[in-house]
Design an enzyme around this catalytic site. Sequence first.
Site, PDB file in Angstrom:
ATOM      1  N   ASP A 217       0.828  -1.206   0.000  1.00 36.69           N
ATOM      2  CA  ASP A 217       0.000   0.000   0.000  1.00 36.69           C
ATOM      3  C   ASP A 217       0.867   1.262   0.000  1.00 36.69           C
ATOM      4  O   ASP A 217       1.865   1.325   0.736  1.00 36.69           O
ATOM      5  CB  ASP A 217      -0.870  -0.048   1.272  1.00 36.69           C
ATOM      6  CG  ASP A 217      -1.976   0.977   1.275  1.00 36.69           C
ATOM      7  OD1 ASP A 217      -2.885   0.864   0.438  1.00 36.69           O
ATOM      8  OD2 ASP A 217      -1.942   1.876   2.128  1.00 36.69           O
ATOM      9  N   GLU A 276       1.920  -0.396  -4.957  1.00 38.13           N
ATOM     10  CA  GLU A 276       0.977   0.661  -5.306  1.00 38.13           C
ATOM     11  C   GLU A 276       1.773   1.951  -5.200  1.00 38.13           C
ATOM     12  O   GLU A 276       1.965   2.488  -4.111  1.00 38.13           O
ATOM     13  CB  GLU A 276      -0.217   0.689  -4.344  1.00 38.13           C
ATOM     14  CG  GLU A 276      -1.284   1.680  -4.801  1.00 38.13           C
ATOM     15  CD  GLU A 276      -2.032   2.382  -3.679  1.00 38.13           C
ATOM     16  OE1 GLU A 276      -3.105   2.915  -3.950  1.00 38.13           O
ATOM     17  OE2 GLU A 276      -1.546   2.421  -2.532  1.00 38.13           O
TER      18      GLU A 276
HETATM   19  C1  GLC Z   1      -4.229   2.995  -0.711  1.00 39.51           C
HETATM   20  C2  GLC Z   1      -5.444   2.103  -0.611  1.00 39.51           C
HETATM   21  C3  GLC Z   1      -6.606   2.922  -0.145  1.00 39.51           C
HETATM   22  C4  GLC Z   1      -6.274   3.494   1.225  1.00 39.51           C
HETATM   23  C5  GLC Z   1      -4.964   4.257   1.203  1.00 39.51           C
HETATM   24  C6  GLC Z   1      -4.466   4.522   2.596  1.00 39.51           C
HETATM   25  O1  GLC Z   1      -4.368   3.982  -1.682  1.00 39.51           O
HETATM   26  O2  GLC Z   1      -5.680   1.484  -1.837  1.00 39.51           O
HETATM   27  O3  GLC Z   1      -7.793   2.187  -0.081  1.00 39.51           O
HETATM   28  O4  GLC Z   1      -7.311   4.350   1.629  1.00 39.51           O
HETATM   29  O5  GLC Z   1      -3.954   3.538   0.556  1.00 39.51           O
HETATM   30  O6  GLC Z   1      -4.045   3.334   3.194  1.00 39.51           O
END
Ligand code: GLC
Length: 566
Positions: A217, A276
């Site tokens: 994440d 991500e």
């Molecule tokens: C990422 C996740 C999202 C979350 C954020 C904070 O973007 O995909 O759902 O709110 O991180 O953890």
Amino acid sequence: MAQLLAEPTGTAFLHDDASWWRQAVVYQIYPRSFADANGDGTGDLAGICARVDYLAGLGIDAVWLSPFYPSALADGGYDVADYRDVDPRIGTLDDFDALVAALHARGIRVIVDIVPNHTSNLHAWFQEALAAGRGSAARERYIFRDGTGPDGSLPPTDWVSMFGGPAWERVPDGQWYLHNFAVEQPDLNWANPEVRADFVTTLRFWADRGVDGFRIDVAHMLTKDLSEPLPSTAQLALIPKDGNHPLVDRDDVQEVYAEWREVFNSYDPPRTAVAEAWVNPARVPLYASPTSLGQAFNFDLLLADFDAGQFRDIITASLDLAARSGSSSTWVLSNHDVVRHATRYALSSPRTGGQHPDATPASAASAWLRSRGADPALDRERGERRARAATLLMLGLPGSAYLYQGEELGLHEVAEIPDEQRQDPTFFRTGGAEIGRDGCRVPLPWTPGGTSFGFGPGGAHLPQPAWFTDHAVALEDRDPDSTLSLYRRALALRHALRADERLTWIETGREDVLRFARPGGWEVVTNFGTQDYPLEPTADVVVSSSEFTGTLAGESTVWIAPEGPS
Ligand code: GLC
């Protein structure tokens, strides 16, 4: 490529192939909204376990589980209170082990979500930091600072959180802590060796339980340069994002991933990871490199209009970027943070303007929702038709495809959630100006009627609309023309396309028609326009996103099989 072998007992097991992830189809499960076995209105691991045959029938290679850890659900589970346990509403560690065993027995690998930028404010460490007071070692695990102004009652900087509102929160003794996301998500201090060591323990904990990979994440935000004086928002905006920016995509975050890579590679087969990382495209290969996380999400298709030129440019650039890192490309059209692609493509006017390179999926979703607000006349049928075409094109590409639960049913975003039932912090922190992400997180419809459309025996934690009845798994399962049948057919055929990762464009003579060849003579053709596109009569169309009558209809994709030996 994962190979499923038959054991003498008749069960299946996974062949240890270290590169299984390169062309895998990964299905994202948002556990709270997939299936509810115990009837408390929240999906659970036992619910997923009861549906493993559905997952196997879909033909996926892996499941990615969004957070199922203990959490107050201030951000849908991305506020983790304990990284090495299961939320009691979702199950137990035994349930988790049973699920992994059930998926592995069907040849499906398991990816779990790691949330390292921040913990929940209910995490034992944060509670300890609050109690221990200023200057303590416990506060050093987070980012605490004194305030500004004569009595320190102003935040250290004017920074704004990703979900809106200030990025600093004051605690009773007067200090402030940084939270780039919700107030309940304090940022960790990645300069602290104890933080680093603890995440290695977490990775090993899940890898030892048989987890095959990790989704990381906000992978680009962990390390920070917080030396004084801290810059203002205006000053931050002027600093190039070239690896030395104080807050995002710093070169030194790669030291964290180099250490994690050693952990991943200590397993056989090595554990995989996907970042991500919302960074400048030129820096994506840093995260996707085999010495780093190994793969990175590519959200460009998800941000694109249903437009041939945009798709072609993105595909070409993404394959090139992936090749530069030695990774394979990833493709995503929907996830738990954005408006479902059937709805995005149903807007009467395409999205205009580029997406800011820092945009998170949450802000992308909000942008879509805002445009939808101004565009009440959604053409739902067109959205679904285009979504099927885009998905079939995506599944024909080399690389790995990430699917989000419910897209295989052609689900639209649920717009009709009353304010008082909304859960997403983006909605609350912007005073409702941004609708947030609940509309893609509504529990799935399994049956056309019954309690919560078969989601579970006790209702659903977000309201399901009446039109869910038309998208129920039980109906689509029997309908050869359903979106579910299309996904199953494409995924079954996709194995033939995985012989290698080459793609060759074929000129079509039309700007709105894309055509490419894959290994062995397979071809994928997508008509983004509305005028029919005639195919040669010899074309052996084996799967089509809409009814195929010898000519490729508008907003449709077909796959053409190689010519037979005759
Ligand atoms: C990422 C996740 C999202 C979350 C954020 C904070 O973007 O995909 O759902 O709110 O991180 O953890």
